[in-house]
Design a protein around this motif. Structure first.
Motif, PDB file in Angstrom:
ATOM      1  N   ILE A 190      37.863  42.183  33.151  1.00 22.37           N
ATOM      2  CA  ILE A 190      39.002  43.097  33.301  1.00 22.37           C
ATOM      3  C   ILE A 190      38.534  44.528  33.014  1.00 22.37           C
ATOM      4  O   ILE A 190      38.874  45.472  33.727  1.00 22.37           O
ATOM      5  N   LYS A 191      37.722  44.661  31.971  1.00 23.20           N
ATOM      6  CA  LYS A 191      37.199  45.992  31.625  1.00 23.20           C
ATOM      7  C   LYS A 191      36.297  46.540  32.748  1.00 23.20           C
ATOM      8  O   LYS A 191      36.327  47.739  33.056  1.00 23.20           O
ATOM      9  N   LEU A 192      35.520  45.660  33.364  1.00 24.55           N
ATOM     10  CA  LEU A 192      34.695  46.083  34.506  1.00 24.55           C
ATOM     11  C   LEU A 192      35.582  46.561  35.658  1.00 24.55           C
ATOM     12  O   LEU A 192      35.267  47.567  36.318  1.00 24.55           O
ATOM     13  N   ALA A 193      36.677  45.846  35.894  1.00 24.24           N
ATOM     14  CA  ALA A 193      37.594  46.239  36.983  1.00 24.24           C
ATOM     15  C   ALA A 193      38.165  47.628  36.718  1.00 24.24           C
ATOM     16  O   ALA A 193      38.259  48.463  37.632  1.00 24.24           O
ATOM     17  N   LYS A 194      38.517  47.880  35.474  1.00 25.98           N
ATOM     18  CA  LYS A 194      39.040  49.211  35.129  1.00 25.98           C
ATOM     19  C   LYS A 194      37.951  50.274  35.322  1.00 25.98           C
ATOM     20  O   LYS A 194      38.202  51.348  35.865  1.00 25.98           O
TER      21      LYS A 194
ATOM     22  N   TYR B 111      35.389  50.254  37.336  1.00 24.73           N
ATOM     23  CA  TYR B 111      35.086  50.492  38.749  1.00 24.73           C
ATOM     24  C   TYR B 111      36.333  50.730  39.599  1.00 24.73           C
ATOM     25  O   TYR B 111      36.257  50.800  40.816  1.00 24.73           O
ATOM     26  N   LYS B 112      37.488  50.822  38.903  1.00 26.53           N
ATOM     27  CA  LYS B 112      38.774  51.097  39.583  1.00 26.53           C
ATOM     28  C   LYS B 112      39.059  50.085  40.698  1.00 26.53           C
ATOM     29  O   LYS B 112      39.414  50.449  41.828  1.00 26.53           O
ATOM     30  N   LEU B 113      38.886  48.808  40.354  1.00 30.41           N
ATOM     31  CA  LEU B 113      39.107  47.721  41.310  1.00 30.41           C
ATOM     32  C   LEU B 113      40.226  46.808  40.832  1.00 30.41           C
ATOM     33  O   LEU B 113      40.473  46.689  39.625  1.00 30.41           O
ATOM     34  N   PRO B 114      40.896  46.133  41.779  1.00 30.93           N
ATOM     35  CA  PRO B 114      41.873  45.111  41.387  1.00 30.93           C
ATOM     36  C   PRO B 114      41.155  43.872  40.839  1.00 30.93           C
ATOM     37  O   PRO B 114      39.947  43.701  41.049  1.00 30.93           O
ATOM     38  N   ILE B 115      41.903  43.023  40.137  1.00 27.04           N
ATOM     39  CA  ILE B 115      41.372  41.730  39.716  1.00 27.04           C
ATOM     40  C   ILE B 115      42.070  40.624  40.502  1.00 27.04           C
ATOM     41  O   ILE B 115      43.216  40.789  40.941  1.00 27.04           O
ATOM     42  N   VAL B 116      41.360  39.521  40.685  1.00 27.13           N
ATOM     43  CA  VAL B 116      41.946  38.343  41.333  1.00 27.13           C
ATOM     44  C   VAL B 116      41.820  37.195  40.337  1.00 27.13           C
ATOM     45  O   VAL B 116      40.717  36.801  39.957  1.00 27.13           O
ATOM     46  N   ILE B 117      42.981  36.704  39.893  1.00 27.67           N
ATOM     47  CA  ILE B 117      43.042  35.781  38.750  1.00 27.67           C
ATOM     48  C   ILE B 117      43.122  34.328  39.188  1.00 27.67           C
ATOM     49  O   ILE B 117      43.961  33.951  40.013  1.00 27.67           O
TER      50      ILE B 117
ATOM     51  N   PHE C  54      48.569  29.460  31.771  1.00 27.54           N
ATOM     52  CA  PHE C  54      49.436  30.636  31.910  1.00 27.54           C
ATOM     53  C   PHE C  54      49.564  31.411  30.605  1.00 27.54           C
ATOM     54  O   PHE C  54      49.431  32.640  30.593  1.00 27.54           O
ATOM     55  N   ASN C  55      49.821  30.718  29.493  1.00 27.49           N
ATOM     56  CA  ASN C  55      50.004  31.418  28.212  1.00 27.49           C
ATOM     57  C   ASN C  55      48.759  32.198  27.822  1.00 27.49           C
ATOM     58  O   ASN C  55      48.838  33.346  27.379  1.00 27.49           O
ATOM     59  N   GLU C  56      47.589  31.556  28.004  1.00 26.24           N
ATOM     60  CA  GLU C  56      46.322  32.194  27.639  1.00 26.24           C
ATOM     61  C   GLU C  56      46.026  33.424  28.516  1.00 26.24           C
ATOM     62  O   GLU C  56      45.539  34.445  28.034  1.00 26.24           O
ATOM     63  N   ILE C  57      46.345  33.300  29.804  1.00 23.53           N
ATOM     64  CA  ILE C  57      46.137  34.429  30.738  1.00 23.53           C
ATOM     65  C   ILE C  57      47.100  35.568  30.384  1.00 23.53           C
ATOM     66  O   ILE C  57      46.692  36.734  30.292  1.00 23.53           O
ATOM     67  N   PHE C  58      48.371  35.229  30.185  1.00 25.00           N
ATOM     68  CA  PHE C  58      49.371  36.264  29.894  1.00 25.00           C
ATOM     69  C   PHE C  58      49.060  36.994  28.590  1.00 25.00           C
ATOM     70  O   PHE C  58      49.299  38.204  28.475  1.00 25.00           O
ATOM     71  N   GLU C  59      48.526  36.267  27.637  1.00 29.10           N
ATOM     72  CA  GLU C  59      48.170  36.880  26.344  1.00 29.10           C
ATOM     73  C   GLU C  59      47.142  38.005  26.553  1.00 29.10           C
ATOM     74  O   GLU C  59      47.274  39.103  26.000  1.00 29.10           O
ATOM     75  N   ILE C  60      46.134  37.728  27.372  1.00 32.63           N
ATOM     76  CA  ILE C  60      45.099  38.736  27.631  1.00 32.63           C
ATOM     77  C   ILE C  60      45.640  39.863  28.511  1.00 32.63           C
ATOM     78  O   ILE C  60      45.346  41.043  28.280  1.00 32.63           O
ATOM     79  N   LEU C  61      46.460  39.538  29.503  1.00 31.90           N
ATOM     80  CA  LEU C  61      47.047  40.582  30.353  1.00 31.90           C
ATOM     81  C   LEU C  61      47.940  41.507  29.523  1.00 31.90           C
ATOM     82  O   LEU C  61      47.992  42.721  29.768  1.00 31.90           O
ATOM     83  N   GLU C  62      48.630  40.936  28.548  1.00 34.77           N
ATOM     84  CA  GLU C  62      49.485  41.741  27.658  1.00 34.77           C
ATOM     85  C   GLU C  62      48.629  42.725  26.852  1.00 34.77           C
ATOM     86  O   GLU C  62      48.974  43.897  26.712  1.00 34.77           O
ATOM     87  N   GLU C  63      47.483  42.251  26.369  1.00 30.89           N
ATOM     88  CA  GLU C  63      46.564  43.106  25.602  1.00 30.89           C
ATOM     89  C   GLU C  63      45.976  44.218  26.482  1.00 30.89           C
ATOM     90  O   GLU C  63      45.780  45.338  26.027  1.00 30.89           O
ATOM     91  N   GLU C  64      45.655  43.861  27.720  1.00 33.50           N
ATOM     92  CA  GLU C  64      44.907  44.768  28.601  1.00 33.50           C
ATOM     93  C   GLU C  64      45.787  45.582  29.552  1.00 33.50           C
ATOM     94  O   GLU C  64      45.278  46.398  30.311  1.00 33.50           O
ATOM     95  N   LYS C  65      47.096  45.337  29.522  1.00 35.50           N
ATOM     96  CA  LYS C  65      47.954  45.952  30.550  1.00 35.50           C
ATOM     97  C   LYS C  65      47.831  47.473  30.536  1.00 35.50           C
ATOM     98  O   LYS C  65      47.704  48.096  29.481  1.00 35.50           O
ATOM     99  N   ALA C  66      47.824  48.033  31.742  1.00 37.96           N
ATOM    100  CA  ALA C  66      47.654  49.477  31.924  1.00 37.96           C
ATOM    101  C   ALA C  66      47.997  49.799  33.368  1.00 37.96           C
ATOM    102  O   ALA C  66      48.045  48.904  34.216  1.00 37.96           O
ATOM    103  N   GLU C  67      48.230  51.083  33.606  1.00 32.26           N
ATOM    104  CA  GLU C  67      48.518  51.541  34.973  1.00 32.26           C
ATOM    105  C   GLU C  67      47.394  51.134  35.927  1.00 32.26           C
ATOM    106  O   GLU C  67      47.633  50.837  37.091  1.00 32.26           O
ATOM    107  N   ASP C  68      46.143  51.164  35.410  1.00 33.46           N
ATOM    108  CA  ASP C  68      44.999  50.902  36.295  1.00 33.46           C
ATOM    109  C   ASP C  68      44.586  49.436  36.317  1.00 33.46           C
ATOM    110  O   ASP C  68      43.527  49.098  36.819  1.00 33.46           O
TER     111      ASP C  68
ATOM    112  N   TYR D  83      52.949  42.472  35.344  1.00 28.35           N
ATOM    113  CA  TYR D  83      51.608  42.983  35.033  1.00 28.35           C
ATOM    114  C   TYR D  83      50.931  43.586  36.268  1.00 28.35           C
ATOM    115  O   TYR D  83      49.700  43.641  36.350  1.00 28.35           O
ATOM    116  N   ASN D  84      51.719  44.017  37.249  1.00 30.25           N
ATOM    117  CA  ASN D  84      51.189  44.631  38.486  1.00 30.25           C
ATOM    118  C   ASN D  84      50.407  43.644  39.347  1.00 30.25           C
ATOM    119  O   ASN D  84      49.442  44.026  40.013  1.00 30.25           O
TER     120      ASN D  84
END
Length: 255
Positions: free
Chosen positions: A117-121, A123-129, A135-149, A170-171
């Motif tokens: 996720i940090k690499l995507a930010k 290089y200004k790229l989208p992520i494909v999950i 779901f809970n484990e993914i959402f937990e990390i997306l909540e931590e990392e959420k940002a406009e970019d 989460y965009n």
């Protein structure tokens, strides 16, 4: 009518004997935009070859698939970063957490997901999950990392309506494929409650073939069955489904 397959493993060994014919069927079906997720470094050369063979139609991603997060994952992540520096990619993917096959690697899967996720930010790229029983484990990390970019696609979405809304918050667009055509797929029951602007199409070929090909090898031309199903669900013409979902894919990938 242009159709976009936002997730297809066309370099897979499953196509080694008839790749050219399969690609021709795909292009003949107007499926002319093909986004290719990575798995691990062993597939990089065949992905680059595919792009070379079909430069106008093939768009590559780079990442480490969660089921391939093993003891050597740091070396694999270094390969991902090296490739992102050297070559043009359109997303970091597929990345995420998979607790269906192996729960014992959860900690390193989480670490690899966060790192990518940090690499995507960077290089200004989208992520494909990729999310399987996580779901809970993914959402937990997306909540931590959420940002406009931070934005992208929740590939092969198979969750509930509530989880769909959470992913969108989460965009993330929802990647919808063959599962929507399954009798027990469930998502077809509530998809019409999700605005089409949040949906992109995918096959995940050679996996998850739609009806009536279920259980057989999937290929990108079979996405027509997904278009057909969404046309029923949304009560819109197939051309409109193709046009809107292709536009959505352009918003994600920038191409």
């Amino acid at each position: 009518m242009i159709i976009t397959d936002t997730h297809t493993h066309l370099y897979s060994e499953a196509f080694d004997e008839d790749r050219a014919e399969m690609m021709q069927r795909t292009l003949d079906a107007n499926v002319s935009r093909l986004f290719i997720p990575a798995i691990d470094s062993t597939y990089t050369a065949s992905m680059l070859q595919l792009e070379k063979d079909y430069p106008e139609h093939v768009f590559l991603m780079m990442g480490l698939h969660p089921t391939h997060v093993k003891e050597n994952y740091k070396k694999e992540l270094a390969h991902v970063e090296q490739m992102l520096e050297q070559h043009k990619f359109y997303a970091v993917g597929e990345i995420g957490i998979d607790l269906y096959w192996d729960k014992s690697t959860l900690a390193i899967q989480q670490e690899a997901f966060r790192h990518q996720i940090k690499l995507a930010k960077k290089y200004k790229l989208p992520i494909v999950i990729h999310c399987r029983e996580a779901f809970n484990e993914i959402f937990e990390i997306l909540e931590e990392e959420k940002a406009e970019d931070l934005f992208g696609i929740f590939h092969c979405f198979t969750g509930t309506l509530e989880q769909a809304h959470q992913a969108i918050s989460y965009n993330m667009k929802l990647g919808i494929g063959g599962v929507a055509t399954f009798k027990n797929g469930k998502i077809d029951k509530f998809l019409n409650e999700i605005d089409l602007k949040h949906i992109v199409l995918e096959t995940d070929a050679p996996y998850l073939a739609p009806k009536p090909y279920r259980g057989k090898r999937n290929e990108s031309s079979y996405i027509l069955k997904v278009v057909e199903k969404l046309s029923e669900i949304y009560n819109k013409r197939e051309e409109e489904i193709a046009q809107i979902t292709t536009q959505n894919s352009k918003a994600v990938f920038g191409v």
